[in-house]
Design a protein around this motif. Structure first.
Motif, PDB file in Angstrom:
ATOM      1  N   VAL A  49       2.255  47.251  26.870  1.00  0.00           N
ATOM      2  CA  VAL A  49       3.112  47.436  25.742  1.00  0.00           C
ATOM      3  C   VAL A  49       2.812  46.086  24.903  1.00  0.00           C
ATOM      4  CG1 VAL A  49       5.207  47.838  24.431  1.00  0.00           C
ATOM      5  CG2 VAL A  49       4.700  49.225  26.415  1.00  0.00           C
ATOM      6  N   GLY A  50       3.072  44.851  25.477  1.00  0.00           N
ATOM      7  CA  GLY A  50       2.990  43.573  24.999  1.00  0.00           C
ATOM      8  C   GLY A  50       1.491  43.462  24.354  1.00  0.00           C
ATOM      9  N   VAL A  51       0.503  44.034  25.397  1.00  0.00           N
ATOM     10  CA  VAL A  51      -0.988  43.627  24.799  1.00  0.00           C
ATOM     11  C   VAL A  51      -0.978  44.535  23.616  1.00  0.00           C
ATOM     12  CG1 VAL A  51      -2.976  43.926  25.446  1.00  0.00           C
ATOM     13  CG2 VAL A  51      -1.626  42.762  27.063  1.00  0.00           C
ATOM     14  N   ILE A  52      -0.611  45.793  23.603  1.00  0.00           N
ATOM     15  CA  ILE A  52      -0.786  46.675  22.394  1.00  0.00           C
ATOM     16  C   ILE A  52      -0.108  45.884  21.309  1.00  0.00           C
ATOM     17  CG2 ILE A  52      -0.165  49.128  21.669  1.00  0.00           C
ATOM     18  CD1 ILE A  52      -0.677  50.072  24.500  1.00  0.00           C
ATOM     19  N   LEU A  53       1.004  45.797  21.331  1.00  0.00           N
ATOM     20  CA  LEU A  53       1.893  45.039  20.257  1.00  0.00           C
ATOM     21  C   LEU A  53       0.956  43.990  19.604  1.00  0.00           C
ATOM     22  CD1 LEU A  53       5.411  45.073  21.155  1.00  0.00           C
ATOM     23  CD2 LEU A  53       4.448  46.339  19.275  1.00  0.00           C
ATOM     24  N   GLN A  54       0.425  43.075  20.462  1.00  0.00           N
ATOM     25  CA  GLN A  54      -0.086  42.025  19.812  1.00  0.00           C
ATOM     26  C   GLN A  54      -1.471  42.139  19.215  1.00  0.00           C
ATOM     27  OE1 GLN A  54      -1.174  38.952  22.531  1.00  0.00           O
ATOM     28  NE2 GLN A  54      -2.159  37.690  21.023  1.00  0.00           N
ATOM     29  N   ARG A  55      -2.139  43.146  19.812  1.00  0.00           N
ATOM     30  CA  ARG A  55      -3.763  43.234  19.530  1.00  0.00           C
ATOM     31  C   ARG A  55      -3.749  44.467  18.407  1.00  0.00           C
ATOM     32  NH1 ARG A  55      -7.474  42.290  24.723  1.00  0.00           N
ATOM     33  NH2 ARG A  55      -6.802  40.212  25.210  1.00  0.00           N
ATOM     34  N   SER A  56      -3.089  45.372  18.550  1.00  0.00           N
ATOM     35  CA  SER A  56      -3.263  46.506  17.658  1.00  0.00           C
ATOM     36  C   SER A  56      -2.212  46.911  16.781  1.00  0.00           C
ATOM     37  CB  SER A  56      -3.392  47.851  18.782  1.00  0.00           C
ATOM     38  OG  SER A  56      -4.526  47.281  19.803  1.00  0.00           O
ATOM     39  N   THR A  57      -1.271  46.078  16.213  1.00  0.00           N
ATOM     40  CA  THR A  57      -0.264  46.361  15.426  1.00  0.00           C
ATOM     41  C   THR A  57      -0.142  45.225  14.352  1.00  0.00           C
ATOM     42  OG1 THR A  57       1.447  45.266  16.789  1.00  0.00           O
ATOM     43  CG2 THR A  57       0.917  47.640  17.153  1.00  0.00           C
ATOM     44  N   SER A  58       0.438  45.534  13.209  1.00  0.00           N
ATOM     45  CA  SER A  58       0.614  44.806  12.070  1.00  0.00           C
ATOM     46  C   SER A  58       1.641  43.841  12.445  1.00  0.00           C
ATOM     47  CB  SER A  58       1.000  45.639  10.928  1.00  0.00           C
ATOM     48  OG  SER A  58       2.089  46.355  11.059  1.00  0.00           O
ATOM     49  N   PHE A  59       2.366  44.385  13.210  1.00  0.00           N
ATOM     50  CA  PHE A  59       3.845  43.358  13.822  1.00  0.00           C
ATOM     51  C   PHE A  59       2.762  42.121  14.722  1.00  0.00           C
ATOM     52  CE2 PHE A  59       6.408  41.962  17.490  1.00  0.00           C
ATOM     53  CZ  PHE A  59       7.382  41.278  16.698  1.00  0.00           C
ATOM     54  N   GLY A  60       2.147  42.440  15.544  1.00  0.00           N
ATOM     55  CA  GLY A  60       1.349  41.319  16.186  1.00  0.00           C
ATOM     56  C   GLY A  60       0.412  40.399  15.106  1.00  0.00           C
ATOM     57  N   ARG A  61       0.033  41.247  14.229  1.00  0.00           N
ATOM     58  CA  ARG A  61      -0.905  40.052  13.164  1.00  0.00           C
ATOM     59  C   ARG A  61       0.067  39.305  12.538  1.00  0.00           C
ATOM     60  NH1 ARG A  61      -4.062  45.020  13.520  1.00  0.00           N
ATOM     61  NH2 ARG A  61      -2.586  46.055  11.744  1.00  0.00           N
ATOM     62  N   ASN A  62       1.281  39.734  12.058  1.00  0.00           N
ATOM     63  CA  ASN A  62       2.161  39.163  11.268  1.00  0.00           C
ATOM     64  C   ASN A  62       2.803  38.057  12.305  1.00  0.00           C
ATOM     65  OD1 ASN A  62       1.756  40.779   9.058  1.00  0.00           O
ATOM     66  ND2 ASN A  62       3.793  42.011   9.780  1.00  0.00           N
ATOM     67  N   VAL A  63       3.049  38.023  13.359  1.00  0.00           N
ATOM     68  CA  VAL A  63       3.679  36.834  13.969  1.00  0.00           C
ATOM     69  C   VAL A  63       2.632  35.841  14.343  1.00  0.00           C
ATOM     70  CG1 VAL A  63       4.218  36.292  16.672  1.00  0.00           C
ATOM     71  CG2 VAL A  63       4.994  38.626  15.538  1.00  0.00           C
TER      72      VAL A  63
END
Length: 330
Positions: A186-200
């Motif tokens: 889930v962490g890998v998906i959040l970081q690489r494939s979501t706007s949340f990861g890009r915003n962080v």
């Protein structure tokens, strides 16, 4: 080749060093210790470092944003005590898990709100949170609370699966290992494939530029500290499953081990560069160091902390050298 070299960002060098170091440590363990040449050794590494690793996943996002979270160890303790007390009081373990996760999520969200709304330093806010959560844990129970419930026992003993890999053998993948691996995915998906990861990443790279680009700083800050709190709650559940108890004094120093694993995994303390995959490698490095020292038996256990401290210092120095030598326009 010239294009590749020009496009190479030297800030990613720590991740390369981490991968090489992990390969060297594991190869050395395979060469000198027979017990490491099995699938059980790898699964035990994941299981034994599940709580810290889960916390490290949440910590990765916090550090990627340029922040820090010193409260996770105390939140782990608070979660274990809440789960233990509720189960001992007759409540179902799944309900106890939900309550523990809700409290840890809320704790992280409030931390994020304080940091953003009052422009407070994350170090000081989470330091206060560390003492506050630890105190709450002792308010809930001054003594360890034993957990005894059929469903809880089923999760510990039966939930999982048998894994067989030719050449490495067969072993049981327990619930705590599954929880750690699930959080990693889930962490890998959040970081690489979501706007949340890009915003962080944008906030950690240049906070002012992120604001000009329309990144919702407030929402993202609250969400990433809530995520860190949630991961700490999951780490608390993993700890409760391993110990079959809730302990108000457990988790002391866990936040420092999580931070060390994140930094050794190649994430810059200044934010903007790093990955959850690198954090996994950092967790495995610290786990292998501990396992090898235990297998060798010639050095006392404090040498684990000394070794990790030296590795952490080396990576911090490397980061500073790379940051100072980077072109100004980058």
């Amino acid at each position: 080749m010239a294009i590749t070299l020009r496009s190479w960002d030297r800030r990613h060098l720590p991740l390369v060093v981490t991968a090489v170091l992990l390969l060297a440590l594991y190869s050395g363990a395979l060469a000198f210790y027979d017990s490491t040449r099995s699938l059980r050794f790898l699964i035990d590494l994941i299981k034994g470092n599940a709580a810290m690793g889960i916390c490290a996943v949440g910590m990765t996002f916090v550090i990627l944003s340029g922040g820090i979270d010193l409260s996770v160890g105390s939140v782990v303790a608070l979660t274990t005590v809440l789960v233990g007390t509720l189960v001992a009081g007759g409540y179902h373990p799944l309900l106890a898990f939900c309550v523990g996760l809700a409290v840890s999520l809320l704790f992280g969200a409030v931390t994020g709100c304080l940091i953003h709304e009052f422009s407070l330093p994350p170090f000081l806010v989470t330091l206060a949170g560390m003492f506050f959560a630890r105190g709450l844990a002792f308010v809930v129970s001054m003594q360890p609370v034993s957990i005894d419930h059929p469903t809880f026992d089923w999760i510990v003993d039966e939930l999982g699966f048998a894994l067989l890999i030719p050449g490495l053998g067969r072993t049981w993948v327990a619930a705590t290992a599954l929880l750690f691996l699930s959080v990693l995915v889930v962490g890998v998906i959040l970081q690489r494939s979501t706007s949340f990861g890009r915003n962080v990443l944008a906030i950690g790279g240049d906070r002012q530029a992120a604001l000009l680009m329309g990144v919702p700083l407030g929402v993202t800050t609250v969400c990433l500290y809530a995520l860190s709190g949630l991961c700490a709650g999951l780490g608390g559940i993993a700890t409760a499953l391993i110990d079959s108890a809730g302990k108000p004094n457990i988790g002391a120093g866990l936040e420092l081990e999580a931070i060390a694993s994140v930094v050794i995994g190649g994430t810059l303390l200044t934010g903007g560069v790093g990955s959850v995959v690198g954090t996994l490698m950092g967790v495995m490095i610290t786990g292998i160091v501990r396992a090898v020292l235990n297998l060798d038996g010639r050095l006392p256990s404090p040498w684990h902390h000394i070794t990790i401290g030296l590795l952490l210092l080396g990576f911090i120095v490397m980061q500073q050298v790379l940051i100072r030598s980077a072109p100004r326009g980058r």
